[in-house]
Design an enzyme around this catalytic site. Structure first.
Site, PDB file in Angstrom:
ATOM      1  N   HIS A  38       0.759  -1.512  -0.020  1.00  0.00           N
ATOM      2  CA  HIS A  38       0.077  -0.028   0.070  1.00  0.00           C
ATOM      3  C   HIS A  38       0.981   1.339  -0.173  1.00  0.00           C
ATOM      4  CE1 HIS A  38      -3.782   2.541   1.303  1.00  0.00           C
ATOM      5  NE2 HIS A  38      -2.629   3.170   1.810  1.00  0.00           N
ATOM      6  N   GLU A  39       1.924   1.277   0.863  1.00  0.00           N
ATOM      7  CA  GLU A  39       2.644   2.496   1.004  1.00  0.00           C
ATOM      8  C   GLU A  39       3.431   2.617  -0.375  1.00  0.00           C
ATOM      9  OE1 GLU A  39       2.012   4.599   3.030  1.00  0.00           O
ATOM     10  OE2 GLU A  39       0.686   3.473   4.552  1.00  0.00           O
ATOM     11  N   HIS A  46       1.568   4.169  -3.054  1.00  0.00           N
ATOM     12  CA  HIS A  46       1.830   5.851  -2.850  1.00  0.00           C
ATOM     13  C   HIS A  46       3.028   6.378  -3.616  1.00  0.00           C
ATOM     14  CE1 HIS A  46      -1.706   6.449  -0.467  1.00  0.00           C
ATOM     15  NE2 HIS A  46      -1.255   5.947   0.721  1.00  0.00           N
ATOM     16  N   HIS A  91      -5.368   7.529  -2.528  1.00  0.00           N
ATOM     17  CA  HIS A  91      -6.631   6.664  -1.980  1.00  0.00           C
ATOM     18  C   HIS A  91      -7.517   6.447  -2.911  1.00  0.00           C
ATOM     19  CE1 HIS A  91      -4.724   7.319   2.132  1.00  0.00           C
ATOM     20  NE2 HIS A  91      -4.433   6.156   1.965  1.00  0.00           N
ATOM     21  N   TYR A 142      -9.601   2.296   1.636  1.00  0.00           N
ATOM     22  CA  TYR A 142      -9.692   2.227   3.141  1.00  0.00           C
ATOM     23  C   TYR A 142     -10.701   1.095   3.522  1.00  0.00           C
ATOM     24  CZ  TYR A 142      -7.104   6.412   4.969  1.00  0.00           C
ATOM     25  OH  TYR A 142      -6.119   7.434   5.152  1.00  0.00           O
TER      26      TYR A 142
END
Length: 435
Positions: free
Chosen positions: A194-195, A198, A204, A253
């Site tokens: 996930h990071e 980015h 998101h 999320y």
């Protein structure tokens, strides 16, 4: 004294009139003003709160620097830490300058990272590399001679899990934090994925401008100070590459993220109830995560121009083969039929990766199972029945790779071991050749 008092009164009247006029414009400038103001919960007066929203509106429209998680002020020419330079949250970053050149991402580890920590991050990198043209290379590795930029990611442990968005071309080093609570989590690999998402250019999923067609944000259930994580931005600020809203995205999320009561209060309600408990999955990259990465980094441009995919919602992967959604929408797989690549203008042909008989002679490069698990390298399975130890000298096609194989004549098709001990091994997602 009387004249001074009169001047003060006149100045106050004019100033307050200007402020009131500006306050009257705020609902038009910031469409969510009534809801945000009601739910924000900060102990601020009306004007302080209004100016706070005005500052946020100015920030989101590019007149200030935006942090991937908090607002900051710009002082002179200084660029504070953890900011996105004149960018706002979006699904994929539009600026070409903030994408990694040639899809190559150099990186280093802070000395605080143990070997096991590094292994988790390396696994996350491999997930991004499997079906995209992204390549992560160690910056200090002398064997890596393909680094095309002085920019690099520094993996650190600096207070939680966070990352800047895209490549910060104006400064060589950019930090990505994965603290112990991130890496030691049961979903540590997915959190790292996930990071890293980015860092390669993704915001998101629920920040997309069309999110209200797919989810409802329950503002009353969000913890104080966390409302900014649920901001929505507009079409002139995003690039979705015409890819639909993705409930399964690893960048989405979960339904109780930042809830003040995560057991009973949802912060995100899905319009399609079947996805309610699925959003925020931390299992795998979704098919659309992979497809958008390939689109954003123009991975198909490396393939011959005359190759086309004729399957609906498919795309040409970095191996110049046509990829389709995997089972349940997680991961990607080669499209299942032998007409999935169309060669135009009469040029060339294509190779179908399939198995005949029981697959004992299969020597293709498929490396994932029916349910989307990535195969283990046979050189790393020395504690199991099949490995490079039990089948030396590439016997049965077993070697230092993770391609599906079937050394057993009694097994019906190619298979492989997986790292998930609950599954252990599984048949591979390899199509049977047509006779």
């Amino acid at each position: 004294m009387a004249m001074c008092a009169l001047c003060v009164l006149v100045f106050t009247f004019l100033y307050c009139g200007t402020v009131s006029a500006t306050m009257g414009q705020l609902p038009r400038m910031y469409s969510d003003f009534p809801n945000i103001y009601r739910n924000e919960g900060y102990p601020l007066g009306y004007y302080q709160q209004a100016w706070r929203l005005h500052d946020r509106w100015m920030t989101s429209h590019g007149d200030a620097l935006v942090v991937a998680g908090r607002r900051v002020k710009q002082f002179g020419n200084a660029v504070p830490e953890n900011v996105v330079h004149r960018r706002s949250k979006r699904k994929a970053i539009r600026s070409q300058h903030m994408r990694w050149p040639y899809a190559t991402v150099p990186y280093i580890f802070d000395e605080a990272f143990s070997d096991s920590d590094k292994d988790i991050v390396h696994q996350a990198m491999r997930r991004w590399e499997e079906n995209t043209c992204l390549k992560f290379v160690e910056r200090d590795n002398p064997q890596e001679n393909i680094i095309t930029t002085s920019n690099y990611i520094n993996f650190v442990k600096s207070g939680g899990c966070w990352s800047k968005v895209g490549m910060f071309w104006w400064t060589p080093e950019q930090k990505l934090s994965l603290d112990n609570e991130c890496l030691q989590n049961k979903n540590g690999v997915a959190i790292a994925m996930h990071e890293i998402g980015h860092a390669i250019g993704f915001f998101h999923e629920h920040a997309r401008p069309d999110r209200d067609d797919h989810v409802t944000i329950e503002w009353d259930n969000i913890r104080w100070g966390r409302y900014r994580h649920f901001s929505k931005f507009y079409w002139n600020m995003i690039d979705t590459f015409d890819i639909p809203y993705d409930y399964l995205s690893i960048m989405h999320y979960s339904d109780n993220e930042f809830s003040w009561d995560s057991q009973t209060r949802r912060t995100i309600e899905t319009r399609d109830p079947s996805f309610q408990k699925i959003i925020g999955q931390r299992i795998s990259l979704s098919y659309y995560d992979i497809k958008m990465t390939n689109d954003m980094y123009s991975c198909a441009a490396r393939c011959p121009y005359y190759i086309r995919c004729n399957y609906p919602d498919s795309f040409i992967g970095p191996s110049c083969r046509c990829l389709c959604p995997n089972y349940h929408g997680l991961g990607a797989r080669e499209c299942p039929q032998n007409n999935h690549i169309q060669v135009v203008h009469g040029y060339g042909g294509h190779y179908l990766d399939c198995y005949q008989g029981t697959g004992t002679t299969y020597r293709g490069t498929r490396s994932w199972t029916r349910s989307g698990h990535t195969c283990m390298n046979w050189a790393h399975t020395l504690d199991r029945d099949v490995s490079t130890l039990t089948y030396p000298n590439s016997a049965g096609g077993i070697g230092n790779h993770n391609y599906c194989r079937n050394p057993y004549a009694g097994s019906p098709q190619p298979w492989c071991y997986v790292s998930d001990i609950r599954v252990f091994w599984e048949y591979c997602d390899v199509p049977r050749c047509r006779q």
